[in-house]
Scaffold this motif. Sequence first.
Motif, PDB file in Angstrom:
ATOM      1  N   ILE A 107      30.821  39.297  39.732  1.00 31.53           N
ATOM      2  CA  ILE A 107      30.705  38.163  38.827  1.00 31.53           C
ATOM      3  C   ILE A 107      31.138  36.865  39.483  1.00 31.53           C
ATOM      4  O   ILE A 107      30.816  35.779  39.029  1.00 31.53           O
ATOM      5  N   GLY A 108      31.908  36.959  40.580  1.00 31.73           N
ATOM      6  CA  GLY A 108      32.446  35.800  41.267  1.00 31.73           C
ATOM      7  C   GLY A 108      33.931  35.968  41.519  1.00 31.73           C
ATOM      8  O   GLY A 108      34.514  37.018  41.236  1.00 31.73           O
ATOM      9  N   PRO A 109      34.606  34.953  42.063  1.00 29.92           N
ATOM     10  CA  PRO A 109      36.039  35.054  42.329  1.00 29.92           C
ATOM     11  C   PRO A 109      36.837  35.139  41.034  1.00 29.92           C
ATOM     12  O   PRO A 109      36.546  34.444  40.061  1.00 29.92           O
ATOM     13  N   VAL A 110      37.840  36.023  41.028  1.00 36.05           N
ATOM     14  CA  VAL A 110      38.710  36.200  39.869  1.00 36.05           C
ATOM     15  C   VAL A 110      40.143  35.915  40.319  1.00 36.05           C
ATOM     16  O   VAL A 110      40.668  36.599  41.208  1.00 36.05           O
ATOM     17  N   ARG A 111      40.775  34.914  39.701  1.00 37.51           N
ATOM     18  CA  ARG A 111      42.137  34.510  40.053  1.00 37.51           C
ATOM     19  C   ARG A 111      43.142  35.327  39.238  1.00 37.51           C
ATOM     20  O   ARG A 111      43.064  35.359  38.007  1.00 37.51           O
ATOM     21  N   CYS A 112      44.090  35.936  39.937  1.00 38.25           N
ATOM     22  CA  CYS A 112      45.099  36.785  39.297  1.00 38.25           C
ATOM     23  C   CYS A 112      46.489  36.306  39.692  1.00 38.25           C
ATOM     24  O   CYS A 112      46.743  36.045  40.873  1.00 38.25           O
ATOM     25  N   ALA A 113      47.384  36.219  38.719  1.00 43.56           N
ATOM     26  CA  ALA A 113      48.789  35.942  38.978  1.00 43.56           C
ATOM     27  C   ALA A 113      49.563  37.238  38.771  1.00 43.56           C
ATOM     28  O   ALA A 113      49.427  37.884  37.735  1.00 43.56           O
ATOM     29  N   VAL A 114      50.351  37.633  39.768  1.00 39.83           N
ATOM     30  CA  VAL A 114      51.089  38.900  39.720  1.00 39.83           C
ATOM     31  C   VAL A 114      52.573  38.605  39.844  1.00 39.83           C
ATOM     32  O   VAL A 114      52.987  37.727  40.615  1.00 39.83           O
ATOM     33  N   SER A 115      53.368  39.335  39.086  1.00 40.12           N
ATOM     34  CA  SER A 115      54.816  39.162  39.147  1.00 40.12           C
ATOM     35  C   SER A 115      55.490  40.500  38.918  1.00 40.12           C
ATOM     36  O   SER A 115      54.892  41.435  38.377  1.00 40.12           O
ATOM     37  N   ALA A 116      56.741  40.575  39.348  1.00 40.19           N
ATOM     38  CA  ALA A 116      57.511  41.806  39.180  1.00 40.19           C
ATOM     39  C   ALA A 116      58.942  41.461  38.838  1.00 40.19           C
ATOM     40  O   ALA A 116      59.498  40.470  39.332  1.00 40.19           O
ATOM     41  N   THR A 117      59.537  42.278  37.985  1.00 41.05           N
ATOM     42  CA  THR A 117      60.948  42.190  37.629  1.00 41.05           C
ATOM     43  C   THR A 117      61.615  43.476  38.096  1.00 41.05           C
ATOM     44  O   THR A 117      61.072  44.558  37.850  1.00 41.05           O
ATOM     45  N   PRO A 118      62.732  43.396  38.810  1.00 37.79           N
ATOM     46  CA  PRO A 118      63.391  44.616  39.288  1.00 37.79           C
ATOM     47  C   PRO A 118      63.589  45.642  38.167  1.00 37.79           C
ATOM     48  O   PRO A 118      64.050  45.296  37.075  1.00 37.79           O
ATOM     49  N   GLY A 119      63.192  46.866  38.468  1.00 32.86           N
ATOM     50  CA  GLY A 119      63.348  47.937  37.499  1.00 32.86           C
ATOM     51  C   GLY A 119      62.243  48.021  36.464  1.00 32.86           C
ATOM     52  O   GLY A 119      62.287  48.890  35.588  1.00 32.86           O
ATOM     53  N   ARG A 120      61.250  47.142  36.571  1.00 31.48           N
ATOM     54  CA  ARG A 120      60.157  47.161  35.608  1.00 31.48           C
ATOM     55  C   ARG A 120      58.819  47.208  36.342  1.00 31.48           C
ATOM     56  O   ARG A 120      58.725  46.850  37.516  1.00 31.48           O
ATOM     57  N   ALA A 121      57.770  47.637  35.634  1.00 27.28           N
ATOM     58  CA  ALA A 121      56.444  47.698  36.225  1.00 27.28           C
ATOM     59  C   ALA A 121      55.923  46.286  36.487  1.00 27.28           C
ATOM     60  O   ALA A 121      56.237  45.341  35.760  1.00 27.28           O
ATOM     61  N   SER A 122      55.131  46.150  37.535  1.00 31.09           N
ATOM     62  CA  SER A 122      54.526  44.860  37.855  1.00 31.09           C
ATOM     63  C   SER A 122      53.538  44.451  36.765  1.00 31.09           C
ATOM     64  O   SER A 122      52.948  45.291  36.081  1.00 31.09           O
ATOM     65  N   PHE A 123      53.370  43.141  36.634  1.00 32.07           N
ATOM     66  CA  PHE A 123      52.481  42.578  35.612  1.00 32.07           C
ATOM     67  C   PHE A 123      51.473  41.668  36.299  1.00 32.07           C
ATOM     68  O   PHE A 123      51.832  40.896  37.197  1.00 32.07           O
ATOM     69  N   ALA A 124      50.209  41.750  35.890  1.00 31.50           N
ATOM     70  CA  ALA A 124      49.168  40.861  36.418  1.00 31.50           C
ATOM     71  C   ALA A 124      48.378  40.268  35.268  1.00 31.50           C
ATOM     72  O   ALA A 124      48.142  40.929  34.248  1.00 31.50           O
ATOM     73  N   GLU A 125      47.970  39.021  35.453  1.00 26.58           N
ATOM     74  CA  GLU A 125      47.154  38.327  34.465  1.00 26.58           C
ATOM     75  C   GLU A 125      46.068  37.574  35.201  1.00 26.58           C
ATOM     76  O   GLU A 125      46.322  36.960  36.230  1.00 26.58           O
ATOM     77  N   PHE A 126      44.838  37.637  34.699  1.00 25.20           N
ATOM     78  CA  PHE A 126      43.749  36.944  35.378  1.00 25.20           C
ATOM     79  C   PHE A 126      42.998  36.036  34.422  1.00 25.20           C
ATOM     80  O   PHE A 126      42.915  36.285  33.217  1.00 25.20           O
ATOM     81  N   ASP A 127      42.476  34.949  34.985  1.00 21.08           N
ATOM     82  CA  ASP A 127      41.619  34.041  34.234  1.00 21.08           C
ATOM     83  C   ASP A 127      40.232  34.658  34.100  1.00 21.08           C
ATOM     84  O   ASP A 127      39.681  35.181  35.093  1.00 21.08           O
ATOM     85  N   LEU A 128      39.666  34.607  32.910  1.00 15.65           N
ATOM     86  CA  LEU A 128      38.304  35.106  32.765  1.00 15.65           C
ATOM     87  C   LEU A 128      37.359  34.330  33.674  1.00 15.65           C
ATOM     88  O   LEU A 128      37.315  33.097  33.614  1.00 15.65           O
ATOM     89  N   PRO A 129      36.615  35.019  34.520  1.00 14.96           N
ATOM     90  CA  PRO A 129      35.669  34.301  35.380  1.00 14.96           C
ATOM     91  C   PRO A 129      34.491  33.737  34.611  1.00 14.96           C
ATOM     92  O   PRO A 129      33.787  32.854  35.102  1.00 14.96           O
ATOM     93  N   ARG A 130      34.282  34.256  33.394  1.00 14.59           N
ATOM     94  CA  ARG A 130      33.182  33.772  32.557  1.00 14.59           C
ATOM     95  C   ARG A 130      33.632  33.890  31.104  1.00 14.59           C
ATOM     96  O   ARG A 130      34.103  34.948  30.677  1.00 14.59           O
ATOM     97  N   LEU A 131      33.508  32.811  30.340  1.00 14.45           N
ATOM     98  CA  LEU A 131      33.881  32.869  28.934  1.00 14.45           C
ATOM     99  C   LEU A 131      32.840  33.660  28.150  1.00 14.45           C
ATOM    100  O   LEU A 131      31.654  33.698  28.515  1.00 14.45           O
ATOM    101  N   PRO A 132      33.269  34.319  27.072  1.00 12.04           N
ATOM    102  CA  PRO A 132      32.320  35.134  26.307  1.00 12.04           C
ATOM    103  C   PRO A 132      31.248  34.288  25.638  1.00 12.04           C
ATOM    104  O   PRO A 132      31.512  33.185  25.144  1.00 12.04           O
ATOM    105  N   VAL A 133      30.032  34.829  25.623  1.00 12.97           N
ATOM    106  CA  VAL A 133      28.915  34.180  24.934  1.00 12.97           C
ATOM    107  C   VAL A 133      28.335  35.184  23.947  1.00 12.97           C
ATOM    108  O   VAL A 133      28.323  36.388  24.186  1.00 12.97           O
ATOM    109  N   PRO A 134      27.861  34.696  22.796  1.00 12.35           N
ATOM    110  CA  PRO A 134      27.321  35.622  21.793  1.00 12.35           C
ATOM    111  C   PRO A 134      25.925  36.090  22.162  1.00 12.35           C
ATOM    112  O   PRO A 134      25.195  35.439  22.916  1.00 12.35           O
ATOM    113  N   ALA A 135      25.556  37.240  21.613  1.00  7.90           N
ATOM    114  CA  ALA A 135      24.203  37.773  21.760  1.00  7.90           C
ATOM    115  C   ALA A 135      23.690  38.144  20.383  1.00  7.90           C
ATOM    116  O   ALA A 135      24.470  38.350  19.441  1.00  7.90           O
ATOM    117  N   ALA A 136      22.387  38.222  20.262  1.00  7.87           N
ATOM    118  CA  ALA A 136      21.789  38.556  18.970  1.00  7.87           C
ATOM    119  C   ALA A 136      22.153  39.976  18.564  1.00  7.87           C
ATOM    120  O   ALA A 136      22.197  40.894  19.398  1.00  7.87           O
TER     121      ALA A 136
END
Length: 305
Positions: A107-136
């Motif tokens: 779909i194209g480049p996808v930007r992700c921000a990743v972070s970790a806190t000691p003792g906890r699982a890593s977390f990632a968040e990404f910007d939608l590469p394409r905003l949702p569009v409706p279909a019939a």
Amino acid sequence: MAARRYEIYDVFTDRALAGNPLAIVRDSDGLTGEAMQAIAAEFNLSETVFVGPPENPAHTASLRIFTPKTELPFAGHPTVGSAIALYEGKAPAAPDGTALIVLEEKIGPVRCAVSATPGRASFAEFDLPRLPVPAALSAEPELIAAALSLDADEIGFENHRASAWSAGVPYVCVPVAGLEAAASARLDPRLWLDIAPPSGNLIPGAYVYCRETVGEDCAFHARMFAPHDGIVEDPATGSAAAAFAGALVAFDAPVDGPGHHWIEQGVEMGRPSRIRLEVETAGGALTAARIGGHAVRVADGTLFV
């Protein structure tokens, strides 16, 4: 015969044996698309991702994403899981432990921000590469109900009605009355084709959601069925949450500015998942959206192909 590293991550969860399992194949150089599809069928998970070098050296990696039956241009849990796997594989991080990872997907480049806190699982968040569009979508509630083994009066809540959206992968978002209706849903693949015909090489999945939730901090409860892609039911579906952002803004009309919502999924499968959906609106329109979640590594090994 090549030896290729792989890992299994459970995605959209902070504990093992929950969420949506993802196979991540490293060292994918030399594999054809046909070979990747066969490997994905061998793993038989909702998705398998193949990591390669990026075309743009400023990016982190390229990804190809496969269900057991087809290739996808974009998917949420492969994006989150791969970003965290690359981060935990010592991708460059800032002094505060965060990292920006850019993944090249179809779909194209996808930007992700990743972070970790000691003792906890890593977390990632990404910007939608394409905003949702409706279909019939012309199917009547009675037909949608029949395809999901529900009664017609169980389709819809408040002003929410069935709608079709795509943020790269197409879905029909089906609101249902509550948890009981959601738990009763069973998709008939034959009837579903009358509701959601193919969109390109993809048949839209059924994203069933309700306002009633199991988790007190969750805003929506969801299930996703895509049998035509080899996924009878998916424990967590980031690309469906991305499409659902369109329905959320259309029906709930949130106030302008940012807002975030936790979506629970996989509960009926015994694989509880949590997906964070953040939307930004201006003038009543969706201007940006992000998908986030945790992931944990549960296995690794070597693939001899």
